[in-house]
Design a protein around this motif. Structure first.
Motif, short mmCIF file in Angstrom:
data_model
loop_
_atom_site.label_atom_id
_atom_site.label_comp_id
_atom_site.label_asym_id
_atom_site.label_seq_id
_atom_site.Cartn_x
_atom_site.Cartn_y
_atom_site.Cartn_z
N GLU A 129 13.77 59.77 3.67
CA GLU A 129 14.90 58.89 3.34
C GLU A 129 14.83 57.60 4.14
N ALA A 130 14.41 57.70 5.40
CA ALA A 130 14.27 56.51 6.23
C ALA A 130 13.16 55.60 5.69
N VAL A 131 12.10 56.18 5.17
CA VAL A 131 11.01 55.39 4.57
C VAL A 131 11.54 54.63 3.36
N HIS A 132 12.33 55.30 2.53
CA HIS A 132 12.91 54.65 1.37
C HIS A 132 13.85 53.52 1.78
N LEU A 133 14.61 53.75 2.84
CA LEU A 133 15.53 52.72 3.31
C LEU A 133 14.76 51.50 3.79
N GLN A 134 13.70 51.71 4.54
CA GLN A 134 12.91 50.60 5.05
C GLN A 134 12.33 49.78 3.90
N ALA A 135 11.89 50.47 2.85
CA ALA A 135 11.37 49.76 1.68
C ALA A 135 12.47 48.97 0.99
N ALA A 136 13.67 49.55 0.94
CA ALA A 136 14.79 48.87 0.29
C ALA A 136 15.22 47.63 1.06
N LEU A 137 15.11 47.68 2.39
CA LEU A 137 15.54 46.54 3.21
C LEU A 137 14.68 45.30 2.98
N LEU A 139 13.84 44.27 0.09
CA LEU A 139 14.19 43.72 -1.21
C LEU A 139 15.28 42.67 -1.08
N SER A 140 15.46 41.88 -2.13
CA SER A 140 16.56 40.92 -2.17
C SER A 140 17.87 41.69 -2.30
N SER A 141 19.00 40.98 -2.12
CA SER A 141 20.30 41.66 -2.16
C SER A 141 20.55 42.33 -3.51
N SER A 142 20.18 41.67 -4.60
CA SER A 142 20.41 42.27 -5.92
C SER A 142 19.47 43.45 -6.13
N GLU A 143 18.21 43.30 -5.69
CA GLU A 143 17.26 44.39 -5.80
C GLU A 143 17.70 45.57 -4.94
N TYR A 144 18.23 45.25 -3.75
CA TYR A 144 18.68 46.30 -2.83
C TYR A 144 19.82 47.08 -3.46
N ALA A 145 20.79 46.38 -4.07
CA ALA A 145 21.93 47.06 -4.70
C ALA A 145 21.46 47.97 -5.83
N ALA A 146 20.48 47.48 -6.60
CA ALA A 146 19.96 48.30 -7.69
C ALA A 146 19.21 49.52 -7.15
N GLU A 147 18.45 49.32 -6.08
CA GLU A 147 17.71 50.42 -5.48
C GLU A 147 18.66 51.45 -4.87
N GLU A 148 19.71 50.97 -4.22
CA GLU A 148 20.70 51.89 -3.64
C GLU A 148 21.37 52.72 -4.73
N ALA A 149 21.74 52.05 -5.83
CA ALA A 149 22.38 52.77 -6.94
C ALA A 149 21.43 53.81 -7.53
N ARG A 150 20.15 53.44 -7.63
CA ARG A 150 19.16 54.38 -8.17
C ARG A 150 19.03 55.61 -7.27
N ARG A 151 18.99 55.39 -5.97
CA ARG A 151 18.81 56.50 -5.04
C ARG A 151 20.05 57.39 -5.01
N ARG A 152 21.23 56.79 -5.08
CA ARG A 152 22.45 57.62 -5.09
C ARG A 152 22.52 58.42 -6.39
N ALA A 153 22.09 57.82 -7.48
CA ALA A 153 22.08 58.53 -8.76
C ALA A 153 21.08 59.69 -8.71
N ALA A 154 19.97 59.49 -8.00
CA ALA A 154 18.98 60.56 -7.87
C ALA A 154 19.55 61.75 -7.12
N PHE A 155 20.35 61.48 -6.08
CA PHE A 155 20.99 62.58 -5.35
C PHE A 155 22.01 63.28 -6.25
N LEU A 156 22.78 62.50 -7.01
CA LEU A 156 23.79 63.10 -7.88
C LEU A 156 23.14 63.97 -8.96
N ALA A 157 21.95 63.57 -9.40
CA ALA A 157 21.26 64.33 -10.44
C ALA A 157 20.85 65.72 -9.96
N ARG A 158 20.79 65.90 -8.63
CA ARG A 158 20.42 67.21 -8.07
C ARG A 158 21.63 68.15 -7.99
#
Length: 251
Positions: A129-137, A139-158
């Protein structure tokens, strides 16, 4: 391709890996894998390397690692236990390389099983998860928001689907994230892992940080251990028919 002997070695290694009393060589492999659990990149890289060595025993490229390779150093060489793990499964230092001179299929399969077990550990998941966060950081602010939403959706899918309101046997939980409260229904057979995945899907829960849940339904609050209680049901954890959980960031 793997030989019938390799298949037999795999079966034997898997059985031996599960046995309480392993040989000294196997214990060393398993010990190194445990040390690496908190380094997801190293675990993933080593697992790919072992799978290639097992699948292509005659390919020298799959049996030789340059210690001077910057990618190897960044992913494995600089991590405590990385080189030790390779040596434990049979690689030997030779002229600036690590070379698999004497191939022991059973030991390679023990190494593979040990790394796969490491991937199921909480330390590995937090590191990933920390690796994913570092990659997200990066990104641009819009890309970061999209990446955060994608990752939260991935957790919800479980998380298992929410049962209908009023369904017999369901549990109603309230998850506290900071000052916010999030109510959701779960089947009573859902587990602490399901609750953790739901917690990570919620806005306000830090992504990339190790979190835990505390049962604050009663006083004093009871901190739930994700390592030992991950598979316990909500009913077993006294969170049925209703309960309150506080999301906390581990120190």
């Amino acid at each position: 391709p793997p030989t019938p002997g390799d298949a037999a070695a795999a079966a034997a290694a898997t059985a031996r890996f599960a046995m309480p009393a392993a040989s000294t060589a196997e214990q060393k492999v398993q010990s190194c894998a445990v040390r690496l659990s908190g380094h997801a990149v190293a675990v993933d890289t080593l697992l790919v390397s072992l799978e290639r060595a097992i699948a292509s025993p005659d390919d020298e490229r799959c049996r030789k690692v340059s210690l001077a390779n910057p990618t190897f150093q960044a992913r494995v060489g600089s991590v405590a236990g990385g080189v030790d793990f390779l040596c434990a499964v049979g690689y030997q230092p030779m002229h600036g390389h690590l070379v698999l001179q004497r191939r022991d299929p059973a030991l390679l399969w023990v190494g593979k099983a040990a790394l796969q077990e490491a991937q199921r550990s909480l330390a590995y998941m937090n590191s990933k998860e920390a690796v994913h966060l570092q990659a997200a950081l990066s990104l641009s602010s819009s890309e970061y928001a999209a990446e955060e939403a994608r990752r939260r959706a991935a957790f919800l899918a479980r998380v298992p689907d929410e049962p209908p309101e009023g369904e017999a046997g369901s549990a109603l939980l309230c998850l506290h994230v900071g000052d916010a409260q999030h109510w959701r229904r779960f089947e009573s057979c859902c587990t602490l892992e399901d609750a953790l995945n739901y917690a990570r899907s919620l806005p306000g829960t830090p992504l990339g940080a190790a979190i835990s849940l505390s049962n604050v339904t009663l006083r004093p609050a009871v901190r739930l251990d994700a390592n030992t209680q991950r598979g316990l049901t909500l009913q077993r954890l006294d969170l049925w028919p209703t309960g309150h959980l506080r999301v906390e960031v581990d120190a």
